[in-house]
Design an enzyme around this catalytic site. Structure first.
Site, PDB file in Angstrom:
ATOM      1  N   GLY A  64      10.582  -4.971  -7.654  1.00 27.63           N
ATOM      2  CA  GLY A  64      10.143  -4.950  -9.060  1.00 27.63           C
ATOM      3  C   GLY A  64      10.706  -6.130  -9.845  1.00 27.63           C
ATOM      4  O   GLY A  64      10.937  -6.026 -11.053  1.00 27.63           O
ATOM      5  N   ASP A  93      10.910   6.985 -11.735  1.00 28.96           N
ATOM      6  CA  ASP A  93       9.828   7.927 -12.070  1.00 28.96           C
ATOM      7  C   ASP A  93       9.079   8.422 -10.824  1.00 28.96           C
ATOM      8  O   ASP A  93       8.569   9.541 -10.811  1.00 28.96           O
ATOM      9  CB  ASP A  93       8.828   7.266 -13.039  1.00 28.96           C
ATOM     10  CG  ASP A  93       8.299   5.937 -12.502  1.00 28.96           C
ATOM     11  OD1 ASP A  93       9.128   5.037 -12.257  1.00 28.96           O
ATOM     12  OD2 ASP A  93       7.082   5.801 -12.311  1.00 28.96           O
ATOM     13  N   ASN A 115       4.465 -16.041  -0.076  1.00 24.98           N
ATOM     14  CA  ASN A 115       4.775 -14.745   0.560  1.00 24.98           C
ATOM     15  C   ASN A 115       5.166 -13.743  -0.531  1.00 24.98           C
ATOM     16  O   ASN A 115       5.011 -12.542  -0.371  1.00 24.98           O
ATOM     17  CB  ASN A 115       5.887 -14.861   1.626  1.00 24.98           C
ATOM     18  CG  ASN A 115       7.122 -15.609   1.155  1.00 24.98           C
ATOM     19  OD1 ASN A 115       7.172 -16.144   0.046  1.00 24.98           O
ATOM     20  ND2 ASN A 115       8.136 -15.665   1.994  1.00 24.98           N
ATOM     21  N   ALA A 116       5.686 -14.269  -1.633  1.00 18.11           N
ATOM     22  CA  ALA A 116       6.059 -13.419  -2.757  1.00 18.11           C
ATOM     23  C   ALA A 116       4.810 -12.910  -3.467  1.00 18.11           C
ATOM     24  O   ALA A 116       3.806 -13.612  -3.550  1.00 18.11           O
ATOM     25  CB  ALA A 116       6.913 -14.225  -3.743  1.00 18.11           C
ATOM     26  N   HIS A 164       4.572 -10.899  -7.093  1.00 15.05           N
ATOM     27  CA  HIS A 164       5.335 -10.289  -8.189  1.00 15.05           C
ATOM     28  C   HIS A 164       4.361  -9.755  -9.236  1.00 15.05           C
ATOM     29  O   HIS A 164       3.602 -10.512  -9.831  1.00 15.05           O
ATOM     30  CB  HIS A 164       6.290 -11.315  -8.814  1.00 15.05           C
ATOM     31  CG  HIS A 164       7.329 -11.813  -7.847  1.00 15.05           C
ATOM     32  ND1 HIS A 164       8.254 -12.770  -8.155  1.00 15.05           N
ATOM     33  CD2 HIS A 164       7.597 -11.455  -6.564  1.00 15.05           C
ATOM     34  CE1 HIS A 164       9.039 -12.985  -7.100  1.00 15.05           C
ATOM     35  NE2 HIS A 164       8.654 -12.206  -6.125  1.00 15.05           N
ATOM     36  N   ASP A 172       9.932  -6.656  -2.979  1.00 18.50           N
ATOM     37  CA  ASP A 172       9.053  -5.755  -3.749  1.00 18.50           C
ATOM     38  C   ASP A 172       9.824  -4.725  -4.561  1.00 18.50           C
ATOM     39  O   ASP A 172       9.348  -3.612  -4.791  1.00 18.50           O
ATOM     40  CB  ASP A 172       8.068  -5.018  -2.806  1.00 18.50           C
ATOM     41  CG  ASP A 172       7.211  -5.981  -2.019  1.00 18.50           C
ATOM     42  OD1 ASP A 172       6.921  -7.067  -2.553  1.00 18.50           O
ATOM     43  OD2 ASP A 172       6.846  -5.654  -0.875  1.00 18.50           O
TER      44      ASP A 172
HETATM   45  P1  GDP Z   1       8.371  -7.752  -6.760  1.00 21.29           P
HETATM   46  O1  GDP Z   1       7.825  -8.475  -5.587  1.00 21.29           O
HETATM   47  O2  GDP Z   1       9.832  -7.471  -6.629  1.00 21.29           O
HETATM   48  O3  GDP Z   1       8.040  -8.382  -8.076  1.00 21.29           O
HETATM   49  O4  GDP Z   1       7.654  -6.305  -6.747  1.00 21.29           O
HETATM   50  P2  GDP Z   1       6.096  -6.011  -6.480  1.00 21.29           P
HETATM   51  O5  GDP Z   1       5.314  -6.440  -7.651  1.00 21.29           O
HETATM   52  O6  GDP Z   1       5.689  -6.532  -5.152  1.00 21.29           O
HETATM   53  O7  GDP Z   1       6.128  -4.436  -6.314  1.00 21.29           O
HETATM   54  C1  GDP Z   1       6.718  -3.611  -7.259  1.00 21.29           C
HETATM   55  C2  GDP Z   1       5.652  -2.635  -7.782  1.00 21.29           C
HETATM   56  O8  GDP Z   1       6.292  -1.602  -8.491  1.00 21.29           O
HETATM   57  C3  GDP Z   1       4.683  -3.278  -8.750  1.00 21.29           C
HETATM   58  O9  GDP Z   1       3.436  -2.681  -8.610  1.00 21.29           O
HETATM   59  C4  GDP Z   1       5.298  -2.952 -10.106  1.00 21.29           C
HETATM   60  O10 GDP Z   1       4.334  -2.891 -11.142  1.00 21.29           O
HETATM   61  C5  GDP Z   1       5.847  -1.586  -9.848  1.00 21.29           C
HETATM   62  N1  GDP Z   1       7.021  -1.217 -10.651  1.00 21.29           N
HETATM   63  C6  GDP Z   1       8.085  -1.979 -11.015  1.00 21.29           C
HETATM   64  N2  GDP Z   1       8.990  -1.231 -11.665  1.00 21.29           N
HETATM   65  C7  GDP Z   1       8.493   0.021 -11.713  1.00 21.29           C
HETATM   66  C8  GDP Z   1       8.983   1.269 -12.228  1.00 21.29           C
HETATM   67  O11 GDP Z   1      10.073   1.366 -12.770  1.00 21.29           O
HETATM   68  N3  GDP Z   1       8.169   2.374 -12.058  1.00 21.29           N
HETATM   69  C9  GDP Z   1       6.953   2.301 -11.440  1.00 21.29           C
HETATM   70  N4  GDP Z   1       6.243   3.414 -11.315  1.00 21.29           N
HETATM   71  N5  GDP Z   1       6.477   1.152 -10.954  1.00 21.29           N
HETATM   72  C10 GDP Z   1       7.235   0.041 -11.075  1.00 21.29           C
HETATM   73  P1  IMO Z   2       8.446 -10.427  -2.872  1.00 20.22           P
HETATM   74  O1  IMO Z   2       8.942 -11.670  -3.557  1.00 20.22           O
HETATM   75  C1  IMO Z   2       8.297  -8.001   0.754  1.00 20.22           C
HETATM   76  C2  IMO Z   2       8.591 -10.133   4.573  1.00 20.22           C
HETATM   77  C3  IMO Z   2       7.311 -10.050   5.380  1.00 20.22           C
HETATM   78  C4  IMO Z   2       7.876 -10.133   6.792  1.00 20.22           C
HETATM   79  C5  IMO Z   2       9.019 -11.124   6.630  1.00 20.22           C
HETATM   80  C6  IMO Z   2       8.663 -12.569   6.993  1.00 20.22           C
HETATM   81  O2  IMO Z   2       7.113  -9.976  -3.326  1.00 20.22           O
HETATM   82  O3  IMO Z   2       9.483  -9.360  -2.916  1.00 20.22           O
HETATM   83  P2  IMO Z   2       7.186 -14.439   5.817  1.00 20.22           P
HETATM   84  O4  IMO Z   2       5.735 -14.439   5.448  1.00 20.22           O
HETATM   85  O5  IMO Z   2       8.096 -14.686   4.685  1.00 20.22           O
HETATM   86  O6  IMO Z   2       7.472 -15.329   6.995  1.00 20.22           O
HETATM   87  O7  IMO Z   2       7.452 -12.941   6.352  1.00 20.22           O
HETATM   88  O8  IMO Z   2       9.390 -11.071   5.278  1.00 20.22           O
HETATM   89  N1  IMO Z   2       8.417 -10.624   3.193  1.00 20.22           N
HETATM   90  C7  IMO Z   2       8.353  -9.838   2.114  1.00 20.22           C
HETATM   91  N2  IMO Z   2       8.363  -8.490   2.016  1.00 20.22           N
HETATM   92  N3  IMO Z   2       8.249  -8.769  -0.355  1.00 20.22           N
HETATM   93  C8  IMO Z   2       8.246 -10.110  -0.265  1.00 20.22           C
HETATM   94  O9  IMO Z   2       8.275 -10.903  -1.352  1.00 20.22           O
HETATM   95  C9  IMO Z   2       8.289 -10.707   1.013  1.00 20.22           C
HETATM   96  N4  IMO Z   2       8.315 -11.979   1.452  1.00 20.22           N
HETATM   97  C10 IMO Z   2       8.399 -11.908   2.792  1.00 20.22           C
HETATM   98  O10 IMO Z   2       6.642  -8.831   5.158  1.00 20.22           O
HETATM   99  O11 IMO Z   2       8.427  -8.893   7.159  1.00 20.22           O
HETATM  100 MG    MG Z   3       6.317  -8.270  -4.120  1.00 23.51          MG
END
Ligand code: GDP
Ligand code: IMO
Ligand code: MG
Length: 432
Positions: free
Chosen positions: A21, A340, A44-45, A47, A19
């Site tokens: 970004g 930010d 599980n991802a 994005h 998570d």
């Molecule tokens: P990912 O799994 O790595 O793609 O990340 P996620 O989407 O699960 O979580 C990242 C969150 O942070 C999302 O809601 C994005 O829109 C947000 N995000 C990413 N970059 C930034 C940033 O630079 N500033 C802020 N405020 N939010 C961001």
């Molecule tokens: P993105 O791509 C955050 C974490 C789960 C749990 C562990 C095992 O959005 O960054 P699983 O379902 O894979 O067997 O869970 O891994 N986990 C993540 N945490 N972002 C993810 O994906 C994750 N994918 C798995 O929360 O702790």
């Molecule tokens: Mg994510």
């Protein structure tokens, strides 16, 4: 401009606990690349990509679980590589969402014929395994990821190439699910599942392809590729905080095994790091903040899981993790995100060393008991109050924010090449 900087074959991976970004940067760079490929993990991802509609000016949110986050750029081909585990109903739901926004998908989505298919029974088993662990739960996303990779490793998985032969597929599904029902003692209507899969054949079969050949031929003909990591390297099955990890290899090595393209083709590798750290699910988190500052980061940063909606645990930036992550993967640059969100903190801290029995540890330890008994040493710096969400250049950041970025760069030992200052595509400082 970004392609000039990152080269023709670039990769973007999560450098902490997920998570960070990834979705946002992948979406940004995809505007200049031909092919976007996922290599590991499954649904599980989660994005997230925020896009401003040029007509209405409204900002729309998309969350990708299986589709590569470059899917919103109509010129791209989106590849789901062999290392992924794919729940086909989820994939179709995602395709429906982007089709409804008016984007073409026909011929743009390719599913490796070596991909392992993930069925509803994998989700049931995920729940049963978690329940049996009591207070040692991993806190999985409950998407069946571990059980599907278990079937793969125990060599009874069902692959996309099996799906191409309907009778083979249905016989395998009956056999494998029958065995698992006996082993785990659950009821499961396999005939209903088979009936469903018959209804989606026409949509799925045309997407299945030997993506190994496709990707190699694309490279040979000069096409450009972005590899999109999933999860985060601290959740890596080998290098993460085992057993609190996922069941695949989100580290750079997973991109090679998960697509068949050797890492030697990479022209750059960007590790994504939040300016603070978050983790969702159980497991060690040395710099976790269980106080008002942690709550502030969670609320201001919208730190709730994109897949499960669970609150994310928040803490200070951990440079022990960052260094371990950088050594493990060899990033050519870092995208620091969510700077930010830290605006308004009087002071900011960075975890710089772990002390165990009076000695500083050399690196992130394997033994979680040792980690639990370690204390973290911090440095403290002045924070900043100015709104930075409109900054487009490093020079536009307040001095204290620049000092923080510079200190992180020194500690990680890798240049910070992108800085995120907001959710939208345009809120990204691209450092020269
Ligand atoms: P990912 O799994 O790595 O793609 O990340 P996620 O989407 O699960 O979580 C990242 C969150 O942070 C999302 O809601 C994005 O829109 C947000 N995000 C990413 N970059 C930034 C940033 O630079 N500033 C802020 N405020 N939010 C961001
Ligand atoms: P993105 O791509 C955050 C974490 C789960 C749990 C562990 C095992 O959005 O960054 P699983 O379902 O894979 O067997 O869970 O891994 N986990 C993540 N945490 N972002 C993810 O994906 C994750 N994918 C798995 O929360 O702790
Ligand atoms: Mg994510």
């Amino acid at each position: 401009m970004i392609k000039e900087k990152l080269g023709r074959v670039t990769a973007i991976i999560g450098a902490q606990w997920g998570d960070e970004g990834k979705g946002k940067l992948v979406d940004i760079v995809s505007s200049e690349y031909d092919i976007i490929a996922r290599a590991t993990g499954g649904a599980n991802a989660g994005h997230t990509v925020y896009v401003k509609d040029p007509q209405t000016g409204e900002t729309k949110k998309y969350v990708f679980h299986l589709l590569p986050s470059g899917a919103l750029h109509e010129h791209t081909i989106c590849v789901i590589g062999n290392g992924c585990v794919v729940h086909l109903p989820t994939l179709l739901e995602e395709i429906d969402v982007i089709q409804k926004s008016g984007l073409k998908t026909d011929g743009r989505i390719l599913l490796s014929d070596r991909v392992h298919l993930l069925f509803d029974y994998h989700r049931v088993i995920d729940g049963l395994q978690e329940a049996s662990k009591g207070d040692k739960k991993v806190g999985t996303t409950n998407r069946g990821i571990g059980p599907c990779y278990m079937d793969k490793a125990s060599r009874k998985g069902i692959r996309a190439c099996d799906f191409l032969k309907q009778d083979v597929f249905e016989a395998k599904l009956r056999e494998v699910s029958g065995g698992l029902m006996k082993q785990y003692g659950f009821e499961y209507d396999v005939e209903k599942e088979i009936a469903y899969y018959r209804t989606i054949r026409d949509r799925i079969v045309p997407m299945i392809k030997d993506t190994f050949v496709y990707l190699h031929e694309a490279l040979e003909s000069g096409k450009s590729i972005v590899f999109e990591g999933a999860n985060g390297v601290m959740l890596d099955l080998d290098h993460g905080t085992y057993p609190y990890v996922t069941s695949s290899n989100p580290m750079v090595g997973g991109l090679g095994t998960g697509t068949g393209i050797p890492n030697s083709h990479l022209t750059s590798l960007t590790g994504i790091m939040k300016a603070y750290v978050t983790r969702v699910g159980a497991g060690p988190f040395p710099t976790e903040l269980l106080d008002e500052t942690g709550n502030m980061l969670r609320e201001k940063g919208g730190e709730y899981g994109a897949t499960t909606g669970r609150p994310r645990r928040c803490g200070w930036f951990d440079s022990v993790v960052a260094k371990y992550s950088a050594r493990m993967n060899g990033y050519t640059g870092i995208n620091l995100t969510k700077l930010d969100v830290m605006t308004g903190l009087k002071t900011v801290k960075i975890g710089v060393a772990y002390k165990y029995e009076g000695k500083t540890l050399d690196s992130f330890p394997a033994d979680l008991d040792m980690l639990e008994k370690s204390t973290v040493e911090y440095i403290e710096m002045l924070g900043w109050d100015e709104d930075i969400s409109g900054a487009t250049k490093l020079e536009e950041l307040p001095q204290n924010a620049r000092n923080y970025v510079k200190k992180l760069e020194e500690l990680i030992g890798t240049p910070i090449t992108f800085i995120g200052v907001g959710q939208r595509r345009d809120q990204m400082i691209v450092k020269k």
